[in-house]
Design a protein around this motif. Sequence first.
Motif, PDB file in Angstrom:
ATOM      1  N   VAL A 254       8.351   3.679  -7.906  1.00 59.71           N
ATOM      2  CA  VAL A 254       7.557   4.794  -7.397  1.00 59.71           C
ATOM      3  C   VAL A 254       8.397   6.041  -7.098  1.00 59.71           C
ATOM      4  O   VAL A 254       8.012   7.161  -7.452  1.00 59.71           O
ATOM      5  N   LEU A 255       9.533   5.863  -6.450  1.00 56.76           N
ATOM      6  CA  LEU A 255      10.290   7.032  -5.991  1.00 56.76           C
ATOM      7  C   LEU A 255      10.761   7.953  -7.121  1.00 56.76           C
ATOM      8  O   LEU A 255      10.724   9.178  -6.954  1.00 56.76           O
ATOM      9  N   PRO A 256      11.201   7.443  -8.271  1.00 52.72           N
ATOM     10  CA  PRO A 256      11.575   8.362  -9.352  1.00 52.72           C
ATOM     11  C   PRO A 256      10.424   9.260  -9.797  1.00 52.72           C
ATOM     12  O   PRO A 256      10.638  10.442 -10.124  1.00 52.72           O
ATOM     13  N   VAL A 257       9.211   8.733  -9.785  1.00 51.13           N
ATOM     14  CA  VAL A 257       8.034   9.525 -10.158  1.00 51.13           C
ATOM     15  C   VAL A 257       7.803  10.631  -9.136  1.00 51.13           C
ATOM     16  O   VAL A 257       7.519  11.778  -9.491  1.00 51.13           O
ATOM     17  N   VAL A 258       7.950  10.289  -7.861  1.00 49.38           N
ATOM     18  CA  VAL A 258       7.751  11.276  -6.801  1.00 49.38           C
ATOM     19  C   VAL A 258       8.842  12.340  -6.857  1.00 49.38           C
ATOM     20  O   VAL A 258       8.566  13.547  -6.742  1.00 49.38           O
TER      21      VAL A 258
ATOM     22  N   GLN B  47       0.709  -1.450  -5.114  1.00 48.53           N
ATOM     23  CA  GLN B  47       1.582  -2.055  -6.118  1.00 48.53           C
ATOM     24  C   GLN B  47       2.046  -3.423  -5.652  1.00 48.53           C
ATOM     25  O   GLN B  47       2.448  -3.605  -4.491  1.00 48.53           O
ATOM     26  N   GLU B  48       1.983  -4.388  -6.570  1.00 50.23           N
ATOM     27  CA  GLU B  48       2.536  -5.705  -6.307  1.00 50.23           C
ATOM     28  C   GLU B  48       4.055  -5.656  -6.456  1.00 50.23           C
ATOM     29  O   GLU B  48       4.590  -4.819  -7.180  1.00 50.23           O
TER      30      GLU B  48
ATOM     31  N   LYS C  56       0.863  -1.171   0.000  1.00 53.00           N
ATOM     32  CA  LYS C  56       0.000   0.000   0.000  1.00 53.00           C
ATOM     33  C   LYS C  56       0.903   1.225   0.000  1.00 53.00           C
ATOM     34  O   LYS C  56       1.833   1.325   0.810  1.00 53.00           O
ATOM     35  N   LEU C  57       0.629   2.166  -0.891  1.00 53.88           N
ATOM     36  CA  LEU C  57       1.409   3.393  -0.995  1.00 53.88           C
ATOM     37  C   LEU C  57       0.578   4.559  -0.485  1.00 53.88           C
ATOM     38  O   LEU C  57      -0.586   4.696  -0.861  1.00 53.88           O
TER      39      LEU C  57
ATOM     40  N   PHE D 132      -0.293   4.896 -10.591  1.00 51.46           N
ATOM     41  CA  PHE D 132      -0.182   3.560 -10.015  1.00 51.46           C
ATOM     42  C   PHE D 132      -1.575   2.997  -9.681  1.00 51.46           C
ATOM     43  O   PHE D 132      -1.740   2.228  -8.742  1.00 51.46           O
ATOM     44  N   ASN D 133      -2.561   3.428 -10.475  1.00 52.97           N
ATOM     45  CA  ASN D 133      -3.944   2.945 -10.363  1.00 52.97           C
ATOM     46  C   ASN D 133      -4.582   3.284  -9.022  1.00 52.97           C
ATOM     47  O   ASN D 133      -5.453   2.549  -8.536  1.00 52.97           O
TER      48      ASN D 133
END
Length: 330
Positions: free
Chosen positions: A317-321, A306-307, A275-276, A293-294
């Motif tokens: 995830v972190l590069p997007v953030v 995310q699985e 869970k993010l 990430f839906n």
Amino acid sequence: MGVNWKAFVDQVSHYQSFVLVSHIRPDCDALGSELGMAEVLRAIGKDVRIINAHRTPPALSFLDPAGNIDVLGDSVEAEDVKADCIMILDTSAWAQLGDMGDVIRASRADKMVLDHHVGEDELGATMYKDYQAEATGQLVVQAADAFGVPLTRAMAVPVFAAIATDTGWFRFPSVTPETYQVIARLMEVGVVPSEVYGDLYERDTLGRLKLRGLILSRTTAELDGALVYTYVKKEDFAACGAEASDTEDAINLTLSVRGTQAAVIFVEQLRGGFKLSFRSRCAMDCNEIARQFNGGGHKAAAGAFQEGALADVQDKVLPVVREALQRALA
């Protein structure tokens, strides 16, 4: 744009029986809006049942002292979920409905959604949404007003908890003068804020405290402290003697670090995957990140799932953030 309450009232008037549903890992706004809406509907003579996919977290059981919330696969089976209308509160996403999503898909009942989150799936429901509302609990109060139903203490306590927690105890920019006007009305019918605060934040278990200490000890800072992130592994719950629900609001602790503009927490679920949760106190839009990430939510707070293994999920995830935060701070 706010909810069309005339259309809402007209639609509700066509049904006698309702099942109320909210999202998995229910928080105060999910539970509070369900319990408050149930009281509103019963006040106008409707038959109401609340059924969730996940159990109420022990720390929030004070909201439902009579145990009126049923749990799918526990106190009720899928074939027993019958009603004229299924009303979904505080979410508009299939992924957030868990096993109740399959029940809703299979049901011939009409569907309604009352929610304040940005973004939505095609749920086959009539949508009643207000993206500017600070909590779905606020919309429940508006619904009571639309029906001409007086507020009662039974409605007010869960709705107060919904609004208080979704606004970070009235710290978030979503708070408006109307927020405090509603809170005053809730207090007039018996809500005591200090008692609700005590039930929420002054009944911690030792396991919860240990887990939060572990979460804080793992906090990593980047971008000169503007971004912080941390994580929880599923084995941490047993090691600390904590519940999975004890991660609720843990991400907000990281925002107390001076200079922090954005935070992310990765919480491994007992069934696997992470869970993010995203938080922002700048122009970075958490909802836009979560949607990649839906997931979804609000500009200042959003979530997704995310699985994968922790390292793989973080690498995704972190590069997007980072990119979103750097753009926001440029």
